[in-house]
Design an enzyme around this catalytic site. Structure first.
Site, PDB file in Angstrom:
ATOM      1  N   ASP A   1     -10.424   3.998  -1.687  1.00 41.07           N
ATOM      2  CA  ASP A   1     -11.091   2.993  -0.852  1.00 41.07           C
ATOM      3  C   ASP A   1     -12.606   3.002  -1.096  1.00 41.07           C
ATOM      4  OD1 ASP A   1      -8.550   2.855   0.031  1.00 41.07           O
ATOM      5  OD2 ASP A   1      -9.022   3.064   2.159  1.00 41.07           O
TER       6      ASP A   1
ATOM      7  N   ASP B   1       0.838  -1.200   0.000  1.00 38.82           N
ATOM      8  CA  ASP B   1       0.000   0.000   0.000  1.00 38.82           C
ATOM      9  C   ASP B   1       0.876   1.256   0.000  1.00 38.82           C
ATOM     10  OD1 ASP B   1      -1.956   1.865   0.389  1.00 38.82           O
ATOM     11  OD2 ASP B   1      -2.848   0.881   2.134  1.00 38.82           O
TER      12      ASP B   1
ATOM     13  N   GLY C   1      -4.878   3.597  -8.162  1.00 40.10           N
ATOM     14  CA  GLY C   1      -5.048   3.864  -9.596  1.00 40.10           C
ATOM     15  C   GLY C   1      -4.118   4.924 -10.158  1.00 40.10           C
TER      16      GLY C   1
HETATM   17  C1  GLA Z   1      -5.471   2.223   2.631  1.00 43.42           C
HETATM   18  C2  GLA Z   1      -5.910   1.084   1.729  1.00 43.42           C
HETATM   19  C3  GLA Z   1      -6.978   0.265   2.438  1.00 43.42           C
HETATM   20  C4  GLA Z   1      -6.446  -0.263   3.756  1.00 43.42           C
HETATM   21  C5  GLA Z   1      -5.924   0.891   4.611  1.00 43.42           C
HETATM   22  C6  GLA Z   1      -5.197   0.396   5.844  1.00 43.42           C
HETATM   23  O1  GLA Z   1      -6.477   3.145   2.861  1.00 43.42           O
HETATM   24  O2  GLA Z   1      -6.378   1.569   0.506  1.00 43.42           O
HETATM   25  O3  GLA Z   1      -7.396  -0.806   1.624  1.00 43.42           O
HETATM   26  O4  GLA Z   1      -5.429  -1.181   3.497  1.00 43.42           O
HETATM   27  O5  GLA Z   1      -5.018   1.696   3.878  1.00 43.42           O
HETATM   28  O6  GLA Z   1      -4.709   1.428   6.614  1.00 43.42           O
END
Ligand code: GLA
Length: 511
Positions: A315, A252, A294
């Site tokens: 998200d 991430d 993206g």
């Molecule tokens: C980001 C990701 C989520 C999740 C959170 C965890 O927002 O996009 O899917 O993994 O971090 O903190």
């Protein structure tokens, strides 16, 4: 009378009309029968020499006997559990068949094992902790999730991964003592926090059930929730995940902003290339999920930098109340606008985020039912299968009602998602709020979704001309698992507000 009107009349008559605005949860998926049926993916990729683990997903009355016909040397199948273990050395394609037998008979289905460099030959299926447990995830929660994947029967429909999201590592300066640990040991290897006292025993537990398991980190110094992440320790942290026995890594972007640039494509690709090169050197298959929302049209290069899937937007559940809007915006429109169907395929999939069904965190300290209406839930699962998205459920797997379970375990819908040809579907027509999507499948048939994004029930028409098919087609309702009939030129149906009718069509030869 529509199904909704019918239900309302019933509720009035039985005196149970408490809230007419509440859409009823109507279960369409038939319950699996007692006869053996083999489900899930029909093709599986593994690298030479890596530990092999796959459990044959099958429904039917227990006890059941499992066999792999034509099993390649190096693999063995436990006849009582259906777990296939071992390892393969020779590259190539191995054509096997699964055979499952109970007192009512046997089912046989072909299963291809491809030993080479490609993993995730079909979209991953599993569960992720984030949208229900967010910052509160623990070892116990993950073990319970693995237990529930077995006891709910999800494992029998092809679900395979139990994935920990953020919040398993230390958090410097936290006021919660369970998170306060030395971030790394004296050799620089990352430590888990006190909520995860023994990662190896946790992954052993999950693997003992024939399931696989995933972990999460960021290329930056911190994860999105402020926990310790890999920056500057990439080799060590991957070595740690291998030592612990993980099979999946969500990577991430998050705090990588602090140390990396994102002005050019090489900037955006750099951390992912680095980690995938390290992963390739490991003697264990770890599937890589790129999570960077993206940026830089990641779908165009996610596969090139070694990702087996890439998040295509922000998200989906970032705002609890906004999930419905996000579903149509990110699921439907981001996908169509960018022609994402051109980029997904065996070994690399568009990931529009998790299935937000059942009980979710409301980001306000409570676990509550999804804000998606029942029809929106059908819409999410149908769209995800049409676009070949990973089927990763992120609600409370230990507390699913029959409706939630029925949405996750319709084998004919799952078959669309897991189609071995791996060609993602796309939108073929949009008339106002009415959309028709199609996906071409390996056997020459098409899966078709008729969606209604409007506020009231309406009629949606799928024209053969838009679907690029002709002649008579045998049309089958996939949610109900019932044939509708042999149709020519078009299929017309009523579709509830924000709902879907999903069918599969086979051309009728000579007609
Ligand atoms: C980001 C990701 C989520 C999740 C959170 C965890 O927002 O996009 O899917 O993994 O971090 O903190």
């Amino acid at each position: 009378m529509s199904k909704k009107q019918f239900f309302l009349v019933i509720m009035v008559f039985t005196g149970t009309l408490t809230s007419i605005s509440q859409e009823p949860k109507i279960i369409l998926t038939p319950k699996p029968g007692p006869e053996p049926r083999i489900n899930g993916t029909k093709i599986f990729g593994v690298r030479p020499g890596s530990p092999f683990l796959f459990i044959i997903p099958a429904t039917g009355k227990r006890p059941m006997k499992y066999e792999v016909l034509n099993i390649p040397a190096g693999l063995r199948c436990d006849p009582a559990t259906g777990q296939i273990t071992g390892s393969l050395n020779g590259r190539g394609e191995y054509l096997t068949s699964f055979k499952v037998t109970n007192e009512l008979g046997s089912a046989i289905r072909e299963f291809k094992i491809v030993c080479g460099d490609k993993l995730a030959l079909t979209p991953n299926m599993g569960w992720n902790s984030w949208y229900v447990w967010e910052n509160n995830v623990t070892d116990k929660i993950i073990r319970n999730a693995a237990d529930a994947m077995v006891s709910s029967g999800m494992i029998d429909h092809g679900y395979m991964y139990i994935n920990i999201d953020d919040c398993w590592s230390g958090k410097t300066g936290s006021s919660d003592s369970t998170l306060l640990v030395e971030p790394r040991d004296k050799n620089g290897m990352i430590n888990s926090n006190r909520r995860f006292p023994d990662m190896k025993s946790l992954t052993d537990y999950i693997h003992s059930k024939g399931l696989k398991t995933g972990i999460y980190t960021s290329p930056g110094p911190f994860t999105c929730a402020g926990h310790v992440a890999v920056y500057g320790h990439e080799e060590q942290d991957i070595a740690r995940f291998v030592e612990w026995g993980y099979d999946f890594l969500k990577y991430d972007w998050c705090s990588y902003d602090i140390i990396g640039r994102k002005d050019t494509l090489p900037d955006l690709q750099k951390p992912y290339l680095l980690v995938s090169e390290i992963l390739k050197k490991q003697k264990r298959d770890i599937v890589l999920n790129l999570c960077q929302y993206g940026m830089g049209d990641v779908w165009k290069w996610g596969k090139e930098v070694g990702g087996q899937s890439w998040r295509t937007a922000g998200d989906l559940g970032g705002s609890f109340e906004g999930i419905g809007t996000a579903l149509f915006r990110d699921g439907f429109d981001v996908y169509s606008k960018n022609s994402l169907h051109l980029y997904g395929g065996p070994g690399g999939w568009n990931d529009p985020d998790y299935l937000l069904l059942g009980y979710l965190s409301n980001w306000n300290g409570k676990t509550v039912p999804t804000p998606l209406t029942p029809d929106e839930q059908y819409t999410q699962v149908s769209l995800w299968s049409l676009v070949a998205a990973p089927f990763i459920f992120s609600g409370d797997i230990t507390r699913m009602d029959d409706f939630t379970l029925s949405l996750l375990t319709n084998d004919e819908v799952i078959d669309v998602d897991q189609d071995p040809m791996g060609k993602p579907g796309y939108r073929v027509s949009k008339v106002g709020d009415m959309e028709v999507w199609k996906r071409k499948l390996e056997d020459g048939s098409h899966a078709v979704g008729l969606f209604n994004r409007g506020k009231t029930e309406t009629t949606v028409t799928a024209l053969w001309a838009d679907l690029d098919i002709s002649g008579y087609q045998k049309v089958r309702d996939l949610w109900r698992q019932k044939d509708i009939g042999n149709l020519k030129d078009k299929f017309i149906t009523r579709v509830p507000s924000h709902g879907v009718v999903m069918v599969r069509m086979w051309p009728l030869k000579g007609k």
